[in-house]
Design an enzyme around this catalytic site. Structure first.
Site, PDB file in Angstrom:
ATOM      1  N   TYR A  31      22.331  35.412  30.732  1.00 37.52           N
ATOM      2  CA  TYR A  31      21.909  35.369  28.837  1.00 37.52           C
ATOM      3  C   TYR A  31      23.607  35.613  28.287  1.00 37.52           C
ATOM      4  O   TYR A  31      24.358  34.843  27.018  1.00 37.52           O
ATOM      5  CB  TYR A  31      21.551  36.700  28.478  1.00 37.52           C
ATOM      6  CG  TYR A  31      19.983  36.655  28.753  1.00 37.52           C
ATOM      7  CD1 TYR A  31      18.624  36.911  29.714  1.00 37.52           C
ATOM      8  CD2 TYR A  31      18.864  36.110  27.418  1.00 37.52           C
ATOM      9  CE1 TYR A  31      18.129  37.685  29.506  1.00 37.52           C
ATOM     10  CE2 TYR A  31      17.481  36.282  27.152  1.00 37.52           C
ATOM     11  CZ  TYR A  31      17.402  36.491  28.407  1.00 37.52           C
ATOM     12  OH  TYR A  31      15.441  35.834  28.163  1.00 37.52           O
ATOM     13  N   ASP A  61      17.428  32.215  19.094  1.00 39.97           N
ATOM     14  CA  ASP A  61      18.401  32.220  19.171  1.00 39.97           C
ATOM     15  C   ASP A  61      19.106  32.443  17.589  1.00 39.97           C
ATOM     16  O   ASP A  61      20.655  31.865  17.420  1.00 39.97           O
ATOM     17  CB  ASP A  61      19.658  30.425  19.149  1.00 39.97           C
ATOM     18  CG  ASP A  61      18.544  29.189  18.624  1.00 39.97           C
ATOM     19  OD1 ASP A  61      18.140  28.484  18.851  1.00 39.97           O
ATOM     20  OD2 ASP A  61      17.706  29.875  17.414  1.00 39.97           O
ATOM     21  N   HIS A 114       9.601  35.296  19.695  1.00 41.37           N
ATOM     22  CA  HIS A 114      10.026  36.344  21.076  1.00 41.37           C
ATOM     23  C   HIS A 114      11.016  37.020  21.259  1.00 41.37           C
ATOM     24  O   HIS A 114      11.828  36.788  22.475  1.00 41.37           O
ATOM     25  CB  HIS A 114      10.340  34.650  22.164  1.00 41.37           C
ATOM     26  CG  HIS A 114       8.886  34.104  22.384  1.00 41.37           C
ATOM     27  ND1 HIS A 114       9.106  32.730  22.963  1.00 41.37           N
ATOM     28  CD2 HIS A 114       7.038  34.818  22.748  1.00 41.37           C
ATOM     29  CE1 HIS A 114       7.385  32.844  22.914  1.00 41.37           C
ATOM     30  NE2 HIS A 114       7.034  33.631  23.189  1.00 41.37           N
ATOM     31  N   SER A 141       6.981  22.331  23.545  1.00 44.03           N
ATOM     32  CA  SER A 141       6.267  21.609  24.558  1.00 44.03           C
ATOM     33  C   SER A 141       4.999  22.744  24.101  1.00 44.03           C
ATOM     34  O   SER A 141       3.945  22.014  25.333  1.00 44.03           O
ATOM     35  CB  SER A 141       6.982  22.140  26.141  1.00 44.03           C
ATOM     36  OG  SER A 141       6.653  23.291  26.391  1.00 44.03           O
ATOM     37  N   ASN A 192       7.485  15.777  17.349  1.00 40.85           N
ATOM     38  CA  ASN A 192       8.498  16.255  18.954  1.00 40.85           C
ATOM     39  C   ASN A 192       8.364  14.710  19.221  1.00 40.85           C
ATOM     40  O   ASN A 192       7.302  13.943  18.911  1.00 40.85           O
ATOM     41  CB  ASN A 192       7.130  17.120  19.461  1.00 40.85           C
ATOM     42  CG  ASN A 192       7.503  17.071  20.977  1.00 40.85           C
ATOM     43  OD1 ASN A 192       8.185  16.139  21.411  1.00 40.85           O
ATOM     44  ND2 ASN A 192       7.216  18.468  21.209  1.00 40.85           N
TER      45      ASN A 192
HETATM   46  C1  BV8 Z   1       2.044  37.954  28.481  1.00 42.12           C
HETATM   47  C2  BV8 Z   1      12.122  34.471  25.292  1.00 42.12           C
HETATM   48  C3  BV8 Z   1       0.808  39.391  28.850  1.00 42.12           C
HETATM   49  C4  BV8 Z   1      13.138  34.751  26.436  1.00 42.12           C
HETATM   50  C5  BV8 Z   1      10.279  33.040  25.799  1.00 42.12           C
HETATM   51  C6  BV8 Z   1       1.609  33.733  34.888  1.00 42.12           C
HETATM   52  C7  BV8 Z   1       2.187  34.787  35.415  1.00 42.12           C
HETATM   53  C8  BV8 Z   1       2.955  35.838  34.362  1.00 42.12           C
HETATM   54  C9  BV8 Z   1       2.782  35.292  32.964  1.00 42.12           C
HETATM   55  C10 BV8 Z   1       1.606  34.201  32.873  1.00 42.12           C
HETATM   56  C11 BV8 Z   1       0.860  33.502  33.794  1.00 42.12           C
HETATM   57  N1  BV8 Z   1       0.221  32.643  33.583  1.00 42.12           N
HETATM   58  C12 BV8 Z   1       0.363  32.540  32.153  1.00 42.12           C
HETATM   59  C13 BV8 Z   1       1.705  33.381  32.190  1.00 42.12           C
HETATM   60  C14 BV8 Z   1       1.548  33.787  30.590  1.00 42.12           C
HETATM   61  C15 BV8 Z   1       3.010  33.937  30.324  1.00 42.12           C
HETATM   62  C16 BV8 Z   1       2.863  32.190  29.703  1.00 42.12           C
HETATM   63  O1  BV8 Z   1       2.867  31.382  29.015  1.00 42.12           O
HETATM   64  N2  BV8 Z   1       3.536  31.315  31.094  1.00 42.12           N
HETATM   65  C17 BV8 Z   1       4.061  29.813  30.784  1.00 42.12           C
HETATM   66  C18 BV8 Z   1       4.918  29.158  31.398  1.00 42.12           C
HETATM   67  C19 BV8 Z   1       1.954  29.008  31.579  1.00 42.12           C
HETATM   68  N3  BV8 Z   1       3.298  33.974  28.789  1.00 42.12           N
HETATM   69  C20 BV8 Z   1       3.321  35.675  29.073  1.00 42.12           C
HETATM   70  O2  BV8 Z   1       3.920  36.030  30.232  1.00 42.12           O
HETATM   71  C21 BV8 Z   1       3.445  36.115  27.191  1.00 42.12           C
HETATM   72  N4  BV8 Z   1       3.015  37.030  27.712  1.00 42.12           N
HETATM   73  O3  BV8 Z   1       1.387  36.741  28.750  1.00 42.12           O
HETATM   74  O4  BV8 Z   1       1.939  38.848  27.876  1.00 42.12           O
HETATM   75  C22 BV8 Z   1       0.378  40.018  28.609  1.00 42.12           C
HETATM   76  C23 BV8 Z   1      -0.049  40.444  27.000  1.00 42.12           C
HETATM   77  C24 BV8 Z   1      -0.137  42.117  26.303  1.00 42.12           C
HETATM   78  C25 BV8 Z   1       0.475  43.491  26.701  1.00 42.12           C
HETATM   79  C26 BV8 Z   1       1.352  42.904  27.895  1.00 42.12           C
HETATM   80  C27 BV8 Z   1       1.770  41.322  28.519  1.00 42.12           C
HETATM   81  C28 BV8 Z   1       5.116  35.834  27.196  1.00 42.12           C
HETATM   82  C29 BV8 Z   1       5.721  34.528  26.925  1.00 42.12           C
HETATM   83  C30 BV8 Z   1       7.165  35.082  26.455  1.00 42.12           C
HETATM   84  C31 BV8 Z   1       8.178  33.849  27.193  1.00 42.12           C
HETATM   85  N5  BV8 Z   1       9.943  34.676  26.841  1.00 42.12           N
HETATM   86  N6  BV8 Z   1      10.819  33.107  25.341  1.00 42.12           N
HETATM   87  C32 BV8 Z   1      14.075  33.822  26.021  1.00 42.12           C
HETATM   88  O5  BV8 Z   1      14.369  33.168  25.494  1.00 42.12           O
HETATM   89  O6  BV8 Z   1      15.099  34.007  26.676  1.00 42.12           O
HETATM   90  S1  BV8 Z   1       9.196  31.977  26.311  1.00 42.12           S
HETATM   91  C33 BV8 Z   1      11.460  30.502  26.277  1.00 42.12           C
HETATM   92  O7  BV8 Z   1       9.901  29.292  26.415  1.00 42.12           O
HETATM   93  C34 BV8 Z   1      10.344  30.357  24.299  1.00 42.12           C
HETATM   94  O8  BV8 Z   1      10.997  31.318  24.176  1.00 42.12           O
HETATM   95  C35 BV8 Z   1       9.654  29.638  24.370  1.00 42.12           C
HETATM   96  O9  BV8 Z   1       8.357  30.276  23.760  1.00 42.12           O
HETATM   97  C36 BV8 Z   1       9.328  28.643  25.345  1.00 42.12           C
HETATM   98  C37 BV8 Z   1       9.787  27.450  26.174  1.00 42.12           C
HETATM   99  O10 BV8 Z   1       8.557  26.717  25.198  1.00 42.12           O
HETATM  100  P1  BV8 Z   1       9.302  25.416  23.865  1.00 42.12           P
HETATM  101  O11 BV8 Z   1       9.771  26.410  23.382  1.00 42.12           O
HETATM  102  O12 BV8 Z   1       7.774  24.742  24.191  1.00 42.12           O
HETATM  103  O13 BV8 Z   1      10.172  25.307  24.832  1.00 42.12           O
HETATM  104  P2  BV8 Z   1      10.323  23.779  25.710  1.00 42.12           P
HETATM  105  O14 BV8 Z   1      11.253  23.777  26.261  1.00 42.12           O
HETATM  106  O15 BV8 Z   1       9.442  24.136  27.155  1.00 42.12           O
HETATM  107  O16 BV8 Z   1       9.994  22.145  24.966  1.00 42.12           O
HETATM  108  C38 BV8 Z   1      10.526  21.735  24.403  1.00 42.12           C
HETATM  109  C39 BV8 Z   1       9.724  21.112  23.408  1.00 42.12           C
HETATM  110  O17 BV8 Z   1      10.664  20.406  22.802  1.00 42.12           O
HETATM  111  C40 BV8 Z   1       9.498  19.589  23.861  1.00 42.12           C
HETATM  112  O18 BV8 Z   1       8.280  18.991  23.802  1.00 42.12           O
HETATM  113  C41 BV8 Z   1      10.064  18.040  24.167  1.00 42.12           C
HETATM  114  O19 BV8 Z   1       9.605  17.256  23.343  1.00 42.12           O
HETATM  115  C42 BV8 Z   1      10.684  19.054  21.859  1.00 42.12           C
HETATM  116  N7  BV8 Z   1      11.892  18.636  21.213  1.00 42.12           N
HETATM  117  C43 BV8 Z   1      12.785  18.468  22.573  1.00 42.12           C
HETATM  118  N8  BV8 Z   1      14.104  17.819  21.984  1.00 42.12           N
HETATM  119  C44 BV8 Z   1      13.571  17.448  20.318  1.00 42.12           C
HETATM  120  C45 BV8 Z   1      12.519  18.350  20.543  1.00 42.12           C
HETATM  121  N9  BV8 Z   1      11.276  18.233  19.369  1.00 42.12           N
HETATM  122  C46 BV8 Z   1      11.494  18.138  18.369  1.00 42.12           C
HETATM  123  N10 BV8 Z   1      13.336  17.359  18.450  1.00 42.12           N
HETATM  124  C47 BV8 Z   1      14.450  17.461  19.118  1.00 42.12           C
HETATM  125  N11 BV8 Z   1      15.665  16.727  18.692  1.00 42.12           N
END
Ligand code: BV8
Ligand code: ZN
Length: 263
Positions: free
Chosen positions: A73, A110, A125, A195, A219
């Site tokens: 972090y 951020d 988040h 994503s 995107n």
């Molecule tokens: C929950 C904060 C339940 C922290 C983040 C197995 C085990 C445990 C959990 C799970 C599991 N399976 C599923 C889950 C649920 C889990 C989940 O979804 N996992 C995923 C990996 C499958 N979700 C959770 O755990 C959530 N909580 O379910 O809790 C619960 C419910 C009630 C009560 C108690 C418990 C919590 C999820 C939040 C996690 N925290 N961030 C930190 O930042 O340090 S997530 C973090 O990753 C981000 O915040 C964001 O949300 C995520 C990343 O996603 P994106 O933002 O989409 O970024 P990414 O890199 O993936 O994509 C970038 C995109 O931009 C691409 O499409 C690219 O093409 C595009 N791009 C690139 N350049 C550009 C562009 N677009 C436009 N212009 C450009 N120039």
């Protein structure tokens, strides 16, 4: 950055729709900050010391090794402290002033949307610029770069954690309520730079669609949401969104530009 020719008719139609609606929202992800020099989570450069975010952004990782998680972090806070909002952030701030009722829902921690001037921002988040005491629960803004590793609460001496939502943690109930309220009202939802894999944020767009919103995705890559979108603008948010804001501002001032009448 001029609008790509293939985007012009889509932007004209989307701007015309935004001109007619009262309520709209945007859902943003790490992609909107990519042109500010902040690596996305799943794209190239998103790893740190070969760890994936899913391995570090968890309560288990923090319990096991709070120093390692804080080093990650601290590294990100250092990067973000040098970053500026890009034209994509600025265009979204402009849209808030052009659409009567505009809510920005961001997965990003951020703070660049607020820095760009957006006021109605829901940080689903949390914020990398806030810390929360694991003992007394006190939440405070903390912009120290570097931050002591690990940092301790100056009220009770407890270990501080980043005030963000980790994997396996629920989103704050009040924030989720505000998100649902905004999505129920939204007649248009812009989905920018995500994503669409992390839940529940990845479902927000489909909720909005079920509640009657038109979806517009910005995107460079396709995502699982793309097939559900009414408008798909394949490109970088910093290049596409300024064109949308300009088109909307123009059409509000002059009515739709007849030279750009979509076929
Ligand atoms: C929950 C904060 C339940 C922290 C983040 C197995 C085990 C445990 C959990 C799970 C599991 N399976 C599923 C889950 C649920 C889990 C989940 O979804 N996992 C995923 C990996 C499958 N979700 C959770 O755990 C959530 N909580 O379910 O809790 C619960 C419910 C009630 C009560 C108690 C418990 C919590 C999820 C939040 C996690 N925290 N961030 C930190 O930042 O340090 S997530 C973090 O990753 C981000 O915040 C964001 O949300 C995520 C990343 O996603 P994106 O933002 O989409 O970024 P990414 O890199 O993936 O994509 C970038 C995109 O931009 C691409 O499409 C690219 O093409 C595009 N791009 C690139 N350049 C550009 C562009 N677009 C436009 N212009 C450009 N120039
Ligand atoms: Zn404390």
């Amino acid at each position: 950055m001029a609008t790509k020719p293939e985007h012009a008719p889509i932007l004209a139609k989307l701007a015309e729709l935004l001109r007619r609606v009262r309520q709209a929202a945007a859902l943003t992800g790490a992609g909107v900050s990519h042109e500010s020099g902040i690596p996305t989570f799943r794209g190239p450069g998103g790893l740190w010391r070969n760890f994936r975010p899913e391995e570090l952004a968890t309560p288990q990782a923090f319990a096991r090794d709070p120093r390692l998680v804080w080093e990650w972090y601290d590294w990100r806070r250092g990067l973000i402290s040098q970053a500026w909002p890009n034209p994509g952030h600025e265009a979204l701030a402009a849209l808030e002033g052009l659409v009567p009722d505009f809510t920005l829902i961001t997965q990003n921690v951020d703070g660049l949307h607020t820095l760009a001037g957006s006021r109605r921002v829901l940080e689903v988040h949390g914020s990398i610029w806030e810390v929360r005491c694991t003992a007394c629960g006190q939440v405070k803004a903390d912009r120290r770069v570097p931050i002591p590793i690990p940092p301790y609460c100056n009220s009770c001496g407890g270990l501080l954690r980043p005030n963000v939502v980790w994997f396996g943690e629920g989103l704050a109930a009040d924030v989720l309520d505000a998100v649902q309220h905004a999505l129920k009202q939204a007649q248009v939802l812009l989905v920018v730079g995500t994503s669409a894999v992390v839940q529940p944020a990845a479902s927000f767009a489909l909720w909005a669609k079920q509640w009657g919103a038109k979806l517009a995705e910005i995107n460079p890559e396709p995502t699982p949401l793309t097939p559900h979108c009414d408008f798909v603008l394949t490109g970088k948010s910093g290049e596409v969104l300024p064109g949308l804001a300009a088109e909307l501002a123009f059409s509000q001032a002059h009515g739709p530009d007849p030279s750009k009448k979509s076929p």
